[in-house]
Motif scaffolding. Structure first.
Motif, PDB file in Angstrom:
ATOM      1  N   ASP A   1       0.997  -1.224   0.234  1.00  0.00           N
ATOM      2  CA  ASP A   1      -0.148  -0.069   0.100  1.00  0.00           C
ATOM      3  C   ASP A   1       0.843   1.052  -0.006  1.00  0.00           C
ATOM      4  OD1 ASP A   1       0.898   0.395   2.765  1.00  0.00           O
ATOM      5  OD2 ASP A   1      -0.830  -0.772   3.569  1.00  0.00           O
ATOM      6  N   GLU A   2       0.421   2.637   0.028  1.00  0.00           N
ATOM      7  CA  GLU A   2       0.772   3.683  -0.184  1.00  0.00           C
ATOM      8  C   GLU A   2       1.859   3.766   1.145  1.00  0.00           C
ATOM      9  OE1 GLU A   2      -0.346   8.413  -0.186  1.00  0.00           O
ATOM     10  OE2 GLU A   2      -1.755   6.825  -1.137  1.00  0.00           O
ATOM     11  N   SER A   3       1.354   3.535   2.363  1.00  0.00           N
ATOM     12  CA  SER A   3       1.930   3.421   3.636  1.00  0.00           C
ATOM     13  C   SER A   3       3.355   2.657   3.601  1.00  0.00           C
ATOM     14  CB  SER A   3       1.038   3.196   4.866  1.00  0.00           C
ATOM     15  OG  SER A   3       1.688   3.132   6.015  1.00  0.00           O
TER      16      SER A   3
ATOM     17  N   PHE B   1      10.514   4.705   1.722  1.00  0.00           N
ATOM     18  CA  PHE B   1      11.260   5.729   0.885  1.00  0.00           C
ATOM     19  C   PHE B   1      11.761   6.702   1.963  1.00  0.00           C
ATOM     20  CE2 PHE B   1      11.393   9.960  -1.210  1.00  0.00           C
ATOM     21  CZ  PHE B   1      11.953   9.340  -2.410  1.00  0.00           C
ATOM     22  N   ARG B   2      11.255   6.632   2.919  1.00  0.00           N
ATOM     23  CA  ARG B   2      11.718   7.653   4.064  1.00  0.00           C
ATOM     24  C   ARG B   2      13.047   7.015   4.613  1.00  0.00           C
ATOM     25  NH1 ARG B   2       8.183  11.225   8.111  1.00  0.00           N
ATOM     26  NH2 ARG B   2      10.032  12.725   9.114  1.00  0.00           N
TER      27      ARG B   2
ATOM     28  N   THR C   1       9.873  12.033   2.841  1.00  0.00           N
ATOM     29  CA  THR C   1       8.812  11.514   2.519  1.00  0.00           C
ATOM     30  C   THR C   1       8.502  11.569   0.858  1.00  0.00           C
ATOM     31  OG1 THR C   1       7.196  13.504   2.783  1.00  0.00           O
ATOM     32  CG2 THR C   1       7.588  12.010   4.762  1.00  0.00           C
ATOM     33  N   PRO C   2       7.886  10.944   0.199  1.00  0.00           N
ATOM     34  CA  PRO C   2       7.880  11.074  -1.070  1.00  0.00           C
ATOM     35  C   PRO C   2       7.264  12.254  -1.527  1.00  0.00           C
ATOM     36  CG  PRO C   2       7.048   8.863  -0.583  1.00  0.00           C
ATOM     37  CD  PRO C   2       7.320   9.500   0.703  1.00  0.00           C
TER      38      PRO C   2
ATOM     39  N   ASP D   1       7.376  15.184   0.345  1.00  0.00           N
ATOM     40  CA  ASP D   1       8.181  16.336   0.343  1.00  0.00           C
ATOM     41  C   ASP D   1       9.050  16.086  -0.842  1.00  0.00           C
ATOM     42  OD1 ASP D   1       7.025  17.094   2.538  1.00  0.00           O
ATOM     43  OD2 ASP D   1       8.270  16.184   3.946  1.00  0.00           O
ATOM     44  N   PHE D   2       9.666  15.182  -1.205  1.00  0.00           N
ATOM     45  CA  PHE D   2      10.604  14.899  -2.172  1.00  0.00           C
ATOM     46  C   PHE D   2      10.102  15.504  -3.516  1.00  0.00           C
ATOM     47  CE2 PHE D   2      12.567  12.588  -5.874  1.00  0.00           C
ATOM     48  CZ  PHE D   2      13.808  12.636  -5.511  1.00  0.00           C
ATOM     49  N   ARG D   3       9.001  15.140  -3.788  1.00  0.00           N
ATOM     50  CA  ARG D   3       8.198  15.783  -5.140  1.00  0.00           C
ATOM     51  C   ARG D   3       8.245  17.305  -5.107  1.00  0.00           C
ATOM     52  NH1 ARG D   3       3.272  12.712  -7.343  1.00  0.00           N
ATOM     53  NH2 ARG D   3       4.460  11.905  -9.028  1.00  0.00           N
ATOM     54  N   LYS D   4       7.936  17.656  -4.078  1.00  0.00           N
ATOM     55  CA  LYS D   4       7.698  19.142  -3.824  1.00  0.00           C
ATOM     56  C   LYS D   4       9.135  19.829  -3.984  1.00  0.00           C
ATOM     57  CE  LYS D   4       3.891  19.129  -0.537  1.00  0.00           C
ATOM     58  NZ  LYS D   4       3.435  19.355   0.672  1.00  0.00           N
ATOM     59  N   ARG D   5       9.855  19.347  -3.403  1.00  0.00           N
ATOM     60  CA  ARG D   5      11.563  19.905  -3.665  1.00  0.00           C
ATOM     61  C   ARG D   5      11.918  19.982  -4.891  1.00  0.00           C
ATOM     62  NH1 ARG D   5      12.894  17.187   1.054  1.00  0.00           N
ATOM     63  NH2 ARG D   5      14.218  15.636  -0.114  1.00  0.00           N
TER      64      ARG D   5
END
Length: 278
Positions: free
Chosen positions: A255-257, A263-264, A270-271, A273-277
């Protein structure tokens, strides 16, 4: 991310450029990229490689890339669909077919240019010159036969440089390269990447395959699989519109969790935060 489409089975695109005019993109086809002169940076799948005269790259449909040109560069792109190598049933047992199939289904872009040896580069560039001359006669009834023969020769040389001699040997399964190749081919199928399954495929005891892999690479088998998967997930986060649930499903997470937790652990982020950066 834009995906370029090739509407014919094969074409050659030869040009010079001082500035790269295309955004990061994928394709629906394969590309052999020749650097005929110039130098700069080739960004592939989130990795950065310097390029210079003589370099040769092979990209597949799932590879994404762009160039940062530092000196006026002459490129030649050979673009083709995998279907160009689908032959009659009588050809199916020829020794070159499984080698080319392996080449085209294995990510080759963890190392930048495939060919380092000067003589090997010269052979490929000679074949390119002949192929470009024949391409001017693409209406000839002999063109497809000559094209396939030349392209096949290029791909075999690329395979030899990427894999060494392991694919032509009956001892392929003794090579750590074969294990790496298998992992890359099945990275979306976690059931095929368990220690027990890999041990069965490569005819090792489960405990021994782990020791063998770590001795050859300096990294545990489990760690390599996870890190390779995380690198691909980072690329999805940066360059695809997929949401976390879709990415988790693509890579076989429960699942997503589960995806977020792993990933963390390996990136410290977190995925989301990584995408936002990015």
């Amino acid at each position: 991310m834009k995906r370029y489409i090739l509407h014919t089975p094969f074409n050659i695109y030869h040009f010079e450029a001082t500035t790269w005019m295309h955004a990061v993109h994928k394709h629906t086809y394969f590309e052999i990229i020749f650097i005929l002169k110039g130098h700069g940076i080739h960004n592939i799948n989130g990795n950065t490689f310097g390029y210079s005269e003589g370099d040769v790259f092979l990209l597949g449909p799932e590879d994404y890339h762009d160039f940062a040109i530092q000196e006026p560069t002459e490129f030649c792109f050979i673009r083709f669909h995998e279907s160009i190598h689908e032959h009659s049933a009588g050809d199916k047992d020829t020794p070159w077919q499984p080698i080319i199939k392996t080449l085209l289904t294995t990510s080759s872009q963890s190392r930048g240019t495939i060919v380092e040896d000067k003589q090997e580069k010269q052979k490929l560039h000679y074949l390119l010159t002949v192929l470009e001359e024949e391409y001017k006669r693409d209406q000839s009834p002999y063109f497809a036969i000559i094209r396939d023969s030349l392209l096949r020769s290029m791909l075999m040389i690329l395979a030899r440089n990427l894999f060494g001699h392991s694919l032509a040997s009956s001892q392929t399964t003794d090579s750590v390269e074969a294990i790496l190749m298998y992992i890359r081919q099945h990275i979306y199928q976690p059931g095929k990447l368990t220690i027990d399954h890999l041990a069965d495929v490569f005819h090792y005891a489960p405990a021994y395959i782990s020791l063998f892999f770590k001795k050859q690479t300096g990294e545990s088998l489990k760690q390599y699989i996870i890190k390779y998967k995380i690198k691909l997930i980072e690329a999805r986060l940066l360059y695809s519109p997929l949401n976390l649930a879709q990415i988790a499903d693509e890579f076989g997470y429960t699942d997503e969790s589960h995806l977020c937790k792993q990933f963390r652990k390996y990136t410290g982020s977190t995925p989301s935060d990584f995408r936002k950066r990015g």
